[in-house]
Write an enzyme that holds these catalytic residues in place. Structure first.
Site, PDB file in Angstrom:
ATOM      1  CE1 TYR A 179      -3.726   2.555   0.321  1.00  0.00           C
ATOM      2  CE2 TYR A 179      -2.238   3.460   2.050  1.00  0.00           C
ATOM      3  CZ  TYR A 179      -3.505   3.511   1.409  1.00  0.00           C
ATOM      4  OH  TYR A 179      -4.072   4.635   1.479  1.00  0.00           O
ATOM      5  CD1 TRP A 188      -1.675   7.464  -0.357  1.00  0.00           C
ATOM      6  CD2 TRP A 188      -1.788   9.280  -1.258  1.00  0.00           C
ATOM      7  NE1 TRP A 188      -3.152   8.160  -0.065  1.00  0.00           N
ATOM      8  CE2 TRP A 188      -3.088   8.884  -0.987  1.00  0.00           C
ATOM      9  CE3 TRP A 188      -1.926  10.423  -2.417  1.00  0.00           C
ATOM     10  CZ2 TRP A 188      -4.193  10.075  -1.091  1.00  0.00           C
ATOM     11  CZ3 TRP A 188      -2.857  11.454  -2.504  1.00  0.00           C
ATOM     12  CH2 TRP A 188      -4.136  11.248  -1.885  1.00  0.00           C
TER      13      TRP A 188
END
Ligand code: PGD
Length: 765
Positions: A108, A110
């Site tokens: 995970y 950004w």
């Protein structure tokens, strides 16, 4: 635009090359550029950048295996060919011995703007071709909302992105009840890129039209001061009680919209029994709510009476659901809007996350934006994203998720690119223990984040300025040609090149690259968008011209209020995508799961670390660990904007003068925040913009454990996730609950340890 066109999650910009370094110039289209742009120049050659491929000494000498030294060991530089050999060999070994269920590629994070070099797309495409991997579902941003919303009103995209727009709010709303606020700092950031920061101008325009804002939250600056919002400084984590107190007043006054409830909702009766206390002899009236949420009962009653008969919008920020029982405020927000009878009206009803990110509440782009195809995963196994430590520490154990009972896989190899779990995960001391378990941890990073330090093989990745890409987001019309501005740092490579090299080693090079260079991929991905534009009659320039011009404005879809407006218009012809086709005030589906921590309708469920709990007796301060105002998550924490906010090099801890005074803490002192899970240092900033009894320490200071501290290692830099609890929001969504934690604070008078977070680890200098 002068200079080289480029983009980031926090704004489009251009780059001028100067002798002393790069200059970043905000895009002229942006009315309110983000201060986060100030972090970018330092990234080009900061000593925290990773110079070469590195392997942890213990792993190199003893081979794969669980190891307590992970994160404490030194690194050994290796050449790129050797690094790729080691990674390929280890992947081969694990696939052969244990299969894809032993490889965690959930990875995970950004990453960065730029749709082709997006690290998540790259790693997932690579691992899909390699044989599959255990993935993660959901996000740390919105773990609870993503799961609860489809049960009760419709998918998140329908009630966040395409429901109530900023334009609706300005034109149509009369009152906005902003649960969790609409902080401008959160509107700085839009995943994939954002070319116009409009929240400030839209909020001001709404105020000028007379829209009345109510900020319900413990931090006064979660709405800008110039909006003149009424501040209701609620106890953190008690919004559901307040919503119930308002609902009770509406119902007991007979102000609730019976017609709307009958026609558009299911489950009201059973909820009403609970609300009025018919089952538990406890009416959820304003007095009851006041005792829990810390606001005055008469104000709750007055607010309830004030919002009826007006166009009222209930907004629920993402932060609200990032806590234990985070499903409840989202669900109860929907129910409150249903009681007011306003769901589906322009500027009224319920909006999730409006004001929580830059691209929410803007019209969607009319054509698909460029995206790297990821292929298919051969296995279905997954974990809810925030259950990372549980997975590593409890292989083979069952867990609940959204009506299913699943089992944690036995992970041997963790592969991460584009995220920083030692930033985003809760209870970092526990995560550290979890990270000792796998045989091997591989990380691609541009800088020595704590996640890179806790890996065995670290491959240096470029930053966006060092490569070409296309910046695009489904919620922003500007398609940016992201030009390369500088050469890659030392031996850093693009994730695409790293995975291409590994794919060749593993025998699927051609399938991974499809014979395209990075530039050819950009043209290929752009051409797909160009064809979609042509199908809509828009004649877009060819790739070369787009690249030269640096940008293209894409058409957007007309705003039509989405599924909620259509449903209100004709509920039979346009039912909601819920099991009943209506708003579910009570959900038979959720009831059938039998979860005591997410029952059949929204309820006040006291947090396990709340008022009256044994933890509260020892740790009486509520810590709000929210998104930072000076960087995106942990990205570029060494940048100028982020560093400027630090106090003696530590992350600022905002504390109310009353709480500070009681502990002998003055402005600028170093404070130690602690609880049973860990401790960290921060720099005191006294502020009356917080409810007393609350401290605020934003996330994102790079984890810097002082392993020589006497008890649990002390994070000397101020990462709040050493304090947060690693529990899911509930068995329904298992989302991240890191926003709220109980702590105690004291002045720290000991010798001040140096912050080493930005130094390369031993062996890597
Ligand atoms: P970032 O700091 O953005 O945090 O967690 P996330 O992991 O997304 O990390 C991205 C990393 O990717 C950076 O280290 C960056 O250097 C790296 N990177 C960037 N570009 C590239 C690239 O091209 N290639 C490679 N290989 N790497 C790259 C964010 C998460 O934190 C989120 S979204 C939320 S909302 C949560 N919020 C909270 C919270 O409110 N409270 C607490 N306590 N904890 C939270 N954690 C969550």
């Amino acid at each position: 635009m002068p200079g080289l066109a480029h983009s980031s999650h926090w704004g489009a910009f251009s780059v001028l090359l100067r002798e002393e370094g790069i200059e970043v110039i905000p895009h002229p289209r942006d009315p309110d550029p983000s201060a986060l742009l100030g972090n970018i120049p330092a990234a080009v050659s900061h000593p925290a950048r990773i110079a070469r491929p590195m392997v942890r000494r213990g792993w190199l000498e003893h081979g794969p295996g669980s190891d307590q030294r992970r994160g404490r060991d030194e690194f050994v530089p290796v050449s790129w060919p050797r690094a790729l050999d080691l990674v390929a060999e280890e992947l081969r070994r694990v696939y052969a011995a244990y299969g894809p269920r032993a490889i965690f590629g959930g990875s995970y994070g950004w990453a960065s703007a730029g749709r082709f070099h997006d690290a998540q797309s790259q790693i997932h495409r690579f691992l899909n071709l390699a044989g599959g991997y255990v993935r993660s579902v959901g996000s740390y941003s919105s773990g609870a909302a993503t799961v609860i919303l489809p049960h009760v009103i419709g998918p998140q995209g329908a009630v966040a992105g395409n429901n109530v727009s900023w334009a609706d709010l300005v034109k149509e709303s009369a009152v906005v009840l902003a649960f969790g606020g609409m902080a401008l700092k959160n509107n700085d950031v839009g995943g994939g890129g954002t070319s116009r920061h409009i929240a400030r101008e839209q909020l001001s325009a709404a105020r000028d039209r007379g829209v009345e804002f109510h900020l319900i939250g413990p931090l006064r600056d979660d709405l800008p001061a110039e909006i003149g919002a009424g501040w209701h400084p609620i106890r953190p984590g008690t919004d559901v009680a307040l919503m119930l107190g308002i609902a009770y007043t509406l119902v007991s006054d007979g102000r609730h919209d019976r017609t709307f409830l009958d026609r558009f909702c299911v489950g009201y009766e059973v909820f009403e029994d609970y609300l009025l206390g018919r089952r538990d002899a406890q009416p959820k009236d304003a007095g009851w709510a006041a005792a829990i949420c810390g606001l005055a009962a008469e104000n709750i009653i007055a607010l309830a009476r004030h919002i009826t008969g007006r166009r009222t919008l209930v907004t629920c920020s993402q932060s609200l659901q990032r806590a234990e029982h985070g499903e409840q405020p989202v669900w109860m927000g929907v129910v409150l809007a249903a009681l007011l009878g306003q769901i589906g009206l322009p500027g009224g009803g319920f909006a999730y996350a409006l004001g929580s990110t830059s691209n929410t509440g803007k019209p969607a782009v009319a054509v698909p934006v460029p995206t790297l195809p990821q292929g298919r995963n051969s296995i279905a196994d997954f974990i809810p994203v925030a259950r990372l430590s549980d997975m590593l520490l409890h292989p083979g154990e069952p867990f609940d998720y959204n009506g299913q009972q699943l089992t944690y896989p036995d992970i041997r190899l963790v592969y991460w690119a584009g995220g920083n779990p030692f930033h985003h995960h809760q209870d970092l001391n526990r995560l550290r223990r979890a990270f000792t378990r796998p045989d091997t941890v591989i990380v691609h990073e541009s800088a020595w984040t704590a996640s890179a330090r806790h890996a065995d093989i670290v491959l240096p990745a470029t930053i966006t300025l060092e490569r070409e890409d296309i910046g695009a987001a489904a919620g922003d019309p500007l398609l940016m040609a992201m030009h390369q501005a500088v050469a890659p740092y030392r031996e850093a490579h693009n994730d695409y090149d790293i995975f291409s090299g590994l794919a060749v080693h593993l025998g699927f090079g051609e399938q991974f690259t499809e014979g395209r260079s990075a530039r050819q991929w950009l043209k290929y991905l752009y051409d797909a968008t160009r064809r979609a534009l042509a199908a809509r009659g828009v004649d877009a320039p060819d790739f070369d011209r787009f690249w030269e011009e640096g940008e293209l404005i894409l058409p957007t879809l007309p705003w039509d209020g989405g599924i909620l407006r259509a449903f209100r218009h004709d509920p039979e012809a346009a039912p909601l995508p819920t099991p009943s086709g209506k708003v579910e005030i009570a959900s038979a589906t959720i009831a059938s799961f039998g979860y005591d921590d997410c029952p059949e309708h929204p309820m006040w469920l006291a947090p396990s670390e709340g008022a009256g709990s044994p933890a509260m007796a020892r740790f009486p301060i509520r810590l709000v660990a929210n998104q930072p105002a000076t960087r995106l998550h942990s990205q570029l924490d060494f940048g100028a904007t982020s560093l400027a906010s630090k106090v003696k090099g530590r992350e600022p801890v905002r504390i109310h003068p009353r709480d500070a005074g009681a502990r002998g803490i003055s402005d600028g002192d170093i404070v130690r925040l602690y609880n049973d899970r860990g401790a960290c240092l921060g720099g005191a900033v006294l502020s009356e913009a917080l409810r007393p009894g609350v401290v605020q320490l934003s996330t994102g200071a790079w984890y810097d454990p002082d392993d020589h501290a006497s008890d649990e290692p002390l994070c000397v830099h101020g990462n709040p996730n050493v304090l947060t609890r690693d529990v899911g929001t509930s068995r329904l969504a298992q989302g991240c609950s890191g926003q709220l934690t109980l702590v105690e604070a004291e002045r720290y008078d000991g010798p001040l340890p140096r912050v080493k977070a930005f130094d390369p680890p031993p062996g890597a200098a």
